[in-house]
Design an enzyme around this catalytic site. Structure first.
Site, PDB file in Angstrom:
ATOM      1  N   ASP A 135       0.805  -1.221   0.000  1.00 23.99           N
ATOM      2  CA  ASP A 135       0.000   0.000   0.000  1.00 23.99           C
ATOM      3  C   ASP A 135       0.839   1.274   0.000  1.00 23.99           C
ATOM      4  OD1 ASP A 135      -2.505  -1.234  -0.107  1.00 23.99           O
ATOM      5  OD2 ASP A 135      -2.532  -1.559   2.058  1.00 23.99           O
ATOM      6  N   ARG A 150       1.220   3.274  15.966  1.00 24.72           N
ATOM      7  CA  ARG A 150       0.771   4.285  14.987  1.00 24.72           C
ATOM      8  C   ARG A 150       0.964   5.730  15.452  1.00 24.72           C
ATOM      9  NH1 ARG A 150       1.653   1.255  10.873  1.00 24.72           N
ATOM     10  NH2 ARG A 150      -0.025  -0.116  10.216  1.00 24.72           N
ATOM     11  N   ASP A 176      -6.311   2.235  11.117  1.00 28.38           N
ATOM     12  CA  ASP A 176      -5.091   3.035  11.097  1.00 28.38           C
ATOM     13  C   ASP A 176      -5.310   4.468  10.610  1.00 28.38           C
ATOM     14  OD1 ASP A 176      -3.570   1.082  12.251  1.00 28.38           O
ATOM     15  OD2 ASP A 176      -2.984   0.177  10.348  1.00 28.38           O
ATOM     16  N   SER A 192      -2.000  -8.970   4.543  1.00 31.37           N
ATOM     17  CA  SER A 192      -1.499  -7.667   4.956  1.00 31.37           C
ATOM     18  C   SER A 192      -0.888  -7.860   6.335  1.00 31.37           C
ATOM     19  CB  SER A 192      -2.660  -6.674   4.993  1.00 31.37           C
ATOM     20  OG  SER A 192      -2.230  -5.505   5.623  1.00 31.37           O
TER      21      SER A 192
HETATM   22  N1  ARG Z   1      -6.534  -4.904  13.791  1.00 29.43           N
HETATM   23  C1  ARG Z   1      -5.305  -4.437  14.362  1.00 29.43           C
HETATM   24  C2  ARG Z   1      -5.410  -3.012  14.773  1.00 29.43           C
HETATM   25  O1  ARG Z   1      -6.292  -2.342  14.306  1.00 29.43           O
HETATM   26  C3  ARG Z   1      -4.110  -4.697  13.495  1.00 29.43           C
HETATM   27  C4  ARG Z   1      -4.142  -4.152  12.123  1.00 29.43           C
HETATM   28  C5  ARG Z   1      -2.836  -4.406  11.481  1.00 29.43           C
HETATM   29  N2  ARG Z   1      -2.796  -4.148  10.084  1.00 29.43           N
HETATM   30  C6  ARG Z   1      -2.437  -5.032   9.177  1.00 29.43           C
HETATM   31  N3  ARG Z   1      -2.449  -4.641   7.955  1.00 29.43           N
HETATM   32  N4  ARG Z   1      -2.131  -6.253   9.455  1.00 29.43           N
HETATM   33  O2  ARG Z   1      -4.629  -2.529  15.546  1.00 29.43           O
END
Ligand code: ARG
Length: 392
Positions: free
Chosen positions: A12, A92, A121, A172
């Site tokens: 991405d 993040r 995110d 991902s």
């Molecule tokens: N669901 C988790 C969160 O919102 C992890 C997301 C991680 N992203 C990924 N592309 N694996 O914190």
């Protein structure tokens, strides 16, 4: 326009570099924040960014800052959202903050991220962007162009971008010191059993049980098996030790910020070991009222952080409470790792609210008869209730 992009080297964000250049007419500066990557990987990420024609690339080592300022807070808060020990969510805000710093240094007008419009995110990046740099424009190319993952892969091919995923295994993956998350592809069917190949940190390599000792000072781990380690190193070591026993594998349904239910797979051996040990020590030194109230604070803290509200004043206030409770969380915990399980088998602390004499069946220092007055009142209102039933 100059845009600073949070860059991981994945599909991405690599697509985003090209989109920002081609579709938005931006000069792109990429920032890779190291919250726990191998040096070789970081070099590859940088090379990849440069090959995409970025104006400048920054690699920022934030491992110690992440460990001390974020992971250690998560340990003190026993942080977990619906059973997910916040890892992506925790990193993040720090990544976003570094992007803002670079943007200010570079005099860039825009901040960019590669998150989609369905996930969490975007909220986390943008909450920090808006709190720290309210005047900068925010660009989220994947969301704004409404791209699917298959479309992103196609665009990457078209642009000659090397991609780490293929259409059969389009997972991902997000990784940092505190955890690894795998989503997407076949895993989107919640009934589908994840293939072993998605896991990297929790492969069962040791088949005999192993004891590990964790020593805490004021709520944070300082020694592992009596060896004093810096925070980031200690966490990496805990991941290695617990991961070899397959500890910290999670397969769950998670309620995203938007309300979408998502199937998530995580690997978080260090989090499982350190939080389990931390809770065990708290159970020994905190009063039952502290424990009960803190459990509510922990849930609120975790929810705030999951929702990306790291900079919300309530988070600071909750951390002040949590820190106050951690003054006495000093001591040692022994845990047994075996076949994917982490079990506490011993705990000790100079602050223990524990007395063998008081609790032992073989001791007379408490006269058992002294409780009799308390017993008479213990069920007072229930007694009256039953009496009223018999009257009526
Ligand atoms: N669901 C988790 C969160 O919102 C992890 C997301 C991680 N992203 C990924 N592309 N694996 O914190």
């Amino acid at each position: 326009m100059k845009a600073v992009l949070a860059y991981s080297g994945g599909l991405d964000t690599s697509v985003c570099v090209k989109l920002l250049q081609e579709k938005y007419g931006c000069e792109v500066v990429t920032v890779t924040v190291d919250v726990g990557l191998a040096e070789e990987e970081l070099r590859e990420v940088e090379e990849k960014a440069r090959s995409l024609g970025v104006a400048e690339h920054y690699t920022i080592d934030a491992k110690e800052e992440f460990a001390r300022g974020y992971i250690f807070r998560a340990i003190k808060a026993n942080a977990s959202y619906e059973g997910y020990p916040l890892s992506t969510a925790l990193a993040r805000p720090l990544i976003a903050e570094k992007v803002v710093e670079v943007a200010k240094r570079e005099g860039a007008e825009a901040l960019a991220h590669g998150a989609t419009g369905k996930g969490n995110d975007q909220f986390r990046f943008e909450a920090v962007f808006r709190t720290l740099a309210p005047d900068k424009k925010i660009i989220a190319p994947i969301r704004e162009l409404n791209l699917t993952r298959t479309e992103s892969i196609a665009y990457a091919r078209e642009q000659g971008i090397a991609i780490p995923v293929d259409v059969e295994k389009p997972y991902s993956i997000d990784e940092n010191l505190w955890g690894r998350s795998i989503e997407g592809g076949a895993l989107e069917d919640p009934a589908f059993e994840p293939p072993e190949e998605i896991y990297e940190w929790t492969k069962l390599r040791r088949h005999e049980p192993e004891l590990v000792e964790v020593e805490f000072e004021r709520g944070v781990p300082v020694r592992l098996n009596r060896r004093e380690l810096e925070p980031a190193e200690l966490i990496a070591e805990a991941n290695r030790i617990a991961g070899e026993h397959g500890v910290g594998r999670i397969d769950m349904i998670e309620d995203r910020i938007l309300g979408l239910k998502a199937r998530e797979n995580y690997e978080c051996p260090a989090a499982e070991l350190l939080i389990t040990a931390h809770r065990a020590l708290e159970a020994l030194v905190l009063t039952r009222r502290e424990l009960a109230f803190k459990a509510q604070v922990e849930a609120r803290w975790s929810e705030l952080v999951y929702f990306g509200l790291w900079n919300e004043p309530l988070r600071f206030a909750l951390d002040a409470f949590i820190d106050a409770t951690q003054e006495r969380v000093t001591g040692r915990v022994k845990a047994r790792l075996h076949q994917g399980r982490c079990t506490v088998v011993g705990r000790e602390s100079e602050y223990a609210l524990y007395s063998v004499e008081a609790v032992s069946f073989d001791d007379k220092s408490i006269d058992q008869r002294s409780v009799e007055g308390m017993l008479r009142f213990h069920a007072l209102q229930a007694e009256m209730f039953w009496r009223s039933l018999r009257r009526g």
